[in-house]
Write a protein that holds these residues in place. Structure first.
Motif, PDB file in Angstrom:
ATOM      1  N   VAL A 130       0.736  -1.528   0.088  1.00 55.58           N
ATOM      2  CA  VAL A 130      -0.484  -0.151   0.012  1.00 55.58           C
ATOM      3  C   VAL A 130       0.719   1.265  -0.478  1.00 55.58           C
ATOM      4  O   VAL A 130       0.910   2.105  -0.698  1.00 55.58           O
ATOM      5  CB  VAL A 130      -0.996  -0.104   1.192  1.00 55.58           C
ATOM      6  CG1 VAL A 130      -1.279   1.400   1.454  1.00 55.58           C
ATOM      7  CG2 VAL A 130      -2.031  -0.970   0.931  1.00 55.58           C
ATOM      8  N   LEU A 131       1.526   1.064   0.623  1.00 54.14           N
ATOM      9  CA  LEU A 131       2.643   2.467   0.911  1.00 54.14           C
ATOM     10  C   LEU A 131       3.266   2.565  -0.516  1.00 54.14           C
ATOM     11  O   LEU A 131       3.334   3.628  -0.710  1.00 54.14           O
ATOM     12  CB  LEU A 131       3.835   2.252   1.534  1.00 54.14           C
ATOM     13  CG  LEU A 131       2.902   2.277   3.264  1.00 54.14           C
ATOM     14  CD1 LEU A 131       4.293   1.670   3.943  1.00 54.14           C
ATOM     15  CD2 LEU A 131       2.653   3.442   3.937  1.00 54.14           C
ATOM     16  N   SER A 132       3.483   1.722  -0.777  1.00 53.31           N
ATOM     17  CA  SER A 132       4.055   1.684  -2.742  1.00 53.31           C
ATOM     18  C   SER A 132       3.101   2.372  -3.256  1.00 53.31           C
ATOM     19  O   SER A 132       4.084   2.754  -4.496  1.00 53.31           O
ATOM     20  CB  SER A 132       4.918   0.363  -3.057  1.00 53.31           C
ATOM     21  OG  SER A 132       4.236  -0.472  -3.437  1.00 53.31           O
ATOM     22  N   TYR A 133       1.885   2.619  -3.539  1.00 54.67           N
ATOM     23  CA  TYR A 133       1.046   2.830  -3.995  1.00 54.67           C
ATOM     24  C   TYR A 133       0.883   4.227  -3.977  1.00 54.67           C
ATOM     25  O   TYR A 133       0.322   4.758  -4.471  1.00 54.67           O
ATOM     26  CB  TYR A 133       0.028   1.695  -4.507  1.00 54.67           C
ATOM     27  CG  TYR A 133       0.854   0.734  -5.306  1.00 54.67           C
ATOM     28  CD1 TYR A 133       0.591   1.590  -7.032  1.00 54.67           C
ATOM     29  CD2 TYR A 133       1.153  -0.375  -4.723  1.00 54.67           C
ATOM     30  CE1 TYR A 133       0.903  -0.238  -7.793  1.00 54.67           C
ATOM     31  CE2 TYR A 133       1.371  -1.647  -5.554  1.00 54.67           C
ATOM     32  CZ  TYR A 133       1.814  -1.478  -7.127  1.00 54.67           C
ATOM     33  OH  TYR A 133       2.349  -2.164  -7.672  1.00 54.67           O
ATOM     34  N   LEU A 134       1.142   5.048  -2.879  1.00 61.67           N
ATOM     35  CA  LEU A 134       0.896   6.267  -2.050  1.00 61.67           C
ATOM     36  C   LEU A 134       1.233   7.157  -3.244  1.00 61.67           C
ATOM     37  O   LEU A 134       1.579   7.196  -4.153  1.00 61.67           O
ATOM     38  CB  LEU A 134       1.164   6.492  -1.180  1.00 61.67           C
ATOM     39  CG  LEU A 134       0.593   5.731   0.426  1.00 61.67           C
ATOM     40  CD1 LEU A 134       0.757   5.950   1.911  1.00 61.67           C
ATOM     41  CD2 LEU A 134      -1.006   5.829   0.317  1.00 61.67           C
ATOM     42  N   PRO A 135       0.502   8.469  -3.210  1.00 62.13           N
ATOM     43  CA  PRO A 135       0.687   9.568  -4.183  1.00 62.13           C
ATOM     44  C   PRO A 135       2.481   9.692  -4.601  1.00 62.13           C
ATOM     45  O   PRO A 135       2.922   9.467  -5.206  1.00 62.13           O
ATOM     46  CB  PRO A 135      -0.152  10.898  -4.144  1.00 62.13           C
ATOM     47  CG  PRO A 135      -1.468  10.233  -3.113  1.00 62.13           C
ATOM     48  CD  PRO A 135      -0.377   8.635  -2.879  1.00 62.13           C
ATOM     49  N   PRO A 136       2.893   9.847  -3.259  1.00 64.07           N
ATOM     50  CA  PRO A 136       4.185  10.535  -3.159  1.00 64.07           C
ATOM     51  C   PRO A 136       4.972   9.319  -3.441  1.00 64.07           C
ATOM     52  O   PRO A 136       6.043   9.286  -4.685  1.00 64.07           O
ATOM     53  CB  PRO A 136       5.543  10.588  -2.052  1.00 64.07           C
ATOM     54  CG  PRO A 136       3.434  11.186  -1.067  1.00 64.07           C
ATOM     55  CD  PRO A 136       2.753  10.057  -1.578  1.00 64.07           C
ATOM     56  N   SER A 137       4.990   8.113  -3.770  1.00 69.47           N
ATOM     57  CA  SER A 137       5.332   6.755  -4.198  1.00 69.47           C
ATOM     58  C   SER A 137       5.430   6.797  -6.003  1.00 69.47           C
ATOM     59  O   SER A 137       6.189   6.965  -6.392  1.00 69.47           O
ATOM     60  CB  SER A 137       4.768   5.723  -3.554  1.00 69.47           C
ATOM     61  OG  SER A 137       5.543   6.189  -2.138  1.00 69.47           O
ATOM     62  N   ASN A 138       4.250   6.944  -6.410  1.00 66.98           N
ATOM     63  CA  ASN A 138       3.659   7.102  -7.464  1.00 66.98           C
ATOM     64  C   ASN A 138       4.817   8.533  -8.674  1.00 66.98           C
ATOM     65  O   ASN A 138       4.538   8.252  -8.801  1.00 66.98           O
ATOM     66  CB  ASN A 138       2.325   7.802  -8.113  1.00 66.98           C
ATOM     67  CG  ASN A 138       1.125   6.457  -6.793  1.00 66.98           C
ATOM     68  OD1 ASN A 138       1.435   5.371  -6.932  1.00 66.98           O
ATOM     69  ND2 ASN A 138       0.112   6.683  -6.664  1.00 66.98           N
ATOM     70  N   ARG A 139       4.117   9.452  -7.368  1.00 65.14           N
ATOM     71  CA  ARG A 139       5.225  10.336  -8.413  1.00 65.14           C
ATOM     72  C   ARG A 139       6.896  10.311  -8.334  1.00 65.14           C
ATOM     73  O   ARG A 139       7.986  10.524  -9.657  1.00 65.14           O
ATOM     74  CB  ARG A 139       5.351  11.648  -7.914  1.00 65.14           C
ATOM     75  CG  ARG A 139       4.066  12.613  -7.755  1.00 65.14           C
ATOM     76  CD  ARG A 139       3.604  13.986  -6.994  1.00 65.14           C
ATOM     77  NE  ARG A 139       4.098  14.020  -5.555  1.00 65.14           N
ATOM     78  CZ  ARG A 139       3.230  13.984  -4.752  1.00 65.14           C
ATOM     79  NH1 ARG A 139       2.163  13.477  -5.218  1.00 65.14           N
ATOM     80  NH2 ARG A 139       3.268  13.444  -3.569  1.00 65.14           N
ATOM     81  N   TYR A 140       7.057   9.492  -7.161  1.00 62.56           N
ATOM     82  CA  TYR A 140       9.174   9.044  -7.639  1.00 62.56           C
ATOM     83  C   TYR A 140       8.629   8.017  -8.529  1.00 62.56           C
ATOM     84  O   TYR A 140       9.918   8.155  -9.268  1.00 62.56           O
ATOM     85  CB  TYR A 140       8.987   7.970  -6.400  1.00 62.56           C
ATOM     86  CG  TYR A 140      11.039   7.544  -6.283  1.00 62.56           C
ATOM     87  CD1 TYR A 140      11.842   8.637  -6.080  1.00 62.56           C
ATOM     88  CD2 TYR A 140      10.964   6.413  -5.865  1.00 62.56           C
ATOM     89  CE1 TYR A 140      12.959   7.988  -5.622  1.00 62.56           C
ATOM     90  CE2 TYR A 140      12.154   6.040  -5.898  1.00 62.56           C
ATOM     91  CZ  TYR A 140      13.101   6.161  -5.769  1.00 62.56           C
ATOM     92  OH  TYR A 140      14.549   6.263  -5.773  1.00 62.56           O
ATOM     93  N   VAL A 141       8.216   7.502  -8.901  1.00 63.37           N
ATOM     94  CA  VAL A 141       8.654   5.848  -9.749  1.00 63.37           C
ATOM     95  C   VAL A 141       8.426   6.752 -11.423  1.00 63.37           C
ATOM     96  O   VAL A 141       9.283   6.515 -12.160  1.00 63.37           O
ATOM     97  CB  VAL A 141       7.788   5.104  -9.379  1.00 63.37           C
ATOM     98  CG1 VAL A 141       7.253   3.708 -10.909  1.00 63.37           C
ATOM     99  CG2 VAL A 141       7.815   3.707  -8.007  1.00 63.37           C
ATOM    100  N   ALA A 142       7.158   7.607 -10.965  1.00 62.00           N
ATOM    101  CA  ALA A 142       7.011   8.507 -12.800  1.00 62.00           C
ATOM    102  C   ALA A 142       8.585   9.032 -12.661  1.00 62.00           C
ATOM    103  O   ALA A 142       8.615   9.007 -14.132  1.00 62.00           O
ATOM    104  CB  ALA A 142       5.604   8.663 -12.421  1.00 62.00           C
ATOM    105  N   GLY A 143       8.448   9.695 -11.880  1.00 66.39           N
ATOM    106  CA  GLY A 143      10.135  10.672 -11.672  1.00 66.39           C
ATOM    107  C   GLY A 143      11.015  10.011 -12.124  1.00 66.39           C
ATOM    108  O   GLY A 143      12.025  10.095 -13.533  1.00 66.39           O
ATOM    109  N   VAL A 144      11.266   8.666 -12.009  1.00 67.24           N
ATOM    110  CA  VAL A 144      12.499   8.216 -12.330  1.00 67.24           C
ATOM    111  C   VAL A 144      12.310   7.900 -13.615  1.00 67.24           C
ATOM    112  O   VAL A 144      13.251   7.733 -14.289  1.00 67.24           O
ATOM    113  CB  VAL A 144      12.728   6.328 -11.186  1.00 67.24           C
ATOM    114  CG1 VAL A 144      13.762   5.955 -11.679  1.00 67.24           C
ATOM    115  CG2 VAL A 144      13.258   6.832 -10.031  1.00 67.24           C
ATOM    116  N   ARG A 145      11.355   6.964 -13.684  1.00 68.48           N
ATOM    117  CA  ARG A 145      11.061   6.433 -15.774  1.00 68.48           C
ATOM    118  C   ARG A 145      11.436   7.059 -16.508  1.00 68.48           C
ATOM    119  O   ARG A 145      11.514   7.331 -17.860  1.00 68.48           O
ATOM    120  CB  ARG A 145       9.287   6.099 -15.406  1.00 68.48           C
ATOM    121  CG  ARG A 145       9.134   5.247 -17.160  1.00 68.48           C
ATOM    122  CD  ARG A 145       7.714   4.447 -16.574  1.00 68.48           C
ATOM    123  NE  ARG A 145       6.775   4.491 -15.388  1.00 68.48           N
ATOM    124  CZ  ARG A 145       5.672   4.232 -14.605  1.00 68.48           C
ATOM    125  NH1 ARG A 145       5.423   4.793 -15.839  1.00 68.48           N
ATOM    126  NH2 ARG A 145       5.227   4.069 -13.783  1.00 68.48           N
TER     127      ARG A 145
END
Length: 148
Positions: A130-145
């Motif tokens: 659940v933590l890995s899909y919270l908004p800050p996590s989503n932004r981070y993963v999208a930024g890395v991508r």
């Protein structure tokens, strides 16, 4: 946000998920160690299922009944650790794979008689997912991508 910032500073949600998956791995290993301490119970169950089995064969079967789950737990732990570090690096495929593994782990709770370590491991993995899909996590993963 620059590429270096994205790669160097994962959000607290990713860090918490990372440590959650590490804790889940440790508790899964603890469950494997419980199997090692259950030699007498395993031997008794095998003896009950076939009272005519010779002692040397019973010893080998007991060892095998302990070794296979422990080996599987170690392989799963190594894969989980690798995926956890890939998640921390912002890799979406690792997040998706950890999600699938967590769902399989939760499903296995319904199909087996897990130990306390199985429940703890799964619960922690669910929270980490659940933590890995919270908004800050989503932004981070999208930024890395985008940076890759």
């Amino acid at each position: 946000m620059t590429t270096e910032t994205v790669r160097e500073n994962p959000p607290s949600t990713i860090i918490a998920a990372f440590f959650g998956f590490l804790a889940s791995t440790v508790s899964a290993i603890a469950g494997g160690l419980v199997i090692l301490s259950s030699r007498a119970d395993i031997e008794a169950a095998l003896r009950k299922s076939d009272p005519q089995v010779a002692q040397d064969q019973l010893d080998r079967l007991t060892l095998l009944a302990q070794a296979i789950p422990v080996a599987i737990a170690l392989v799963v732990a190594i894969v989980y650790l690798w995926l956890s570090f890939r998640l921390k690096a912002g890799r979406n495929w690792a997040r998706v794979t950890l999600t699938v593994f967590t769902l399989l782990q939760a499903g296995s709770l319904l199909a087996t008689e897990p130990s306390w370590a199985g429940y703890v491991s799964c619960g922690v993995a669910v929270v980490a997912t659940v933590l890995s899909y919270l908004p800050p996590s989503n932004r981070y993963v999208a930024g890395v991508r985008r940076a890759v």
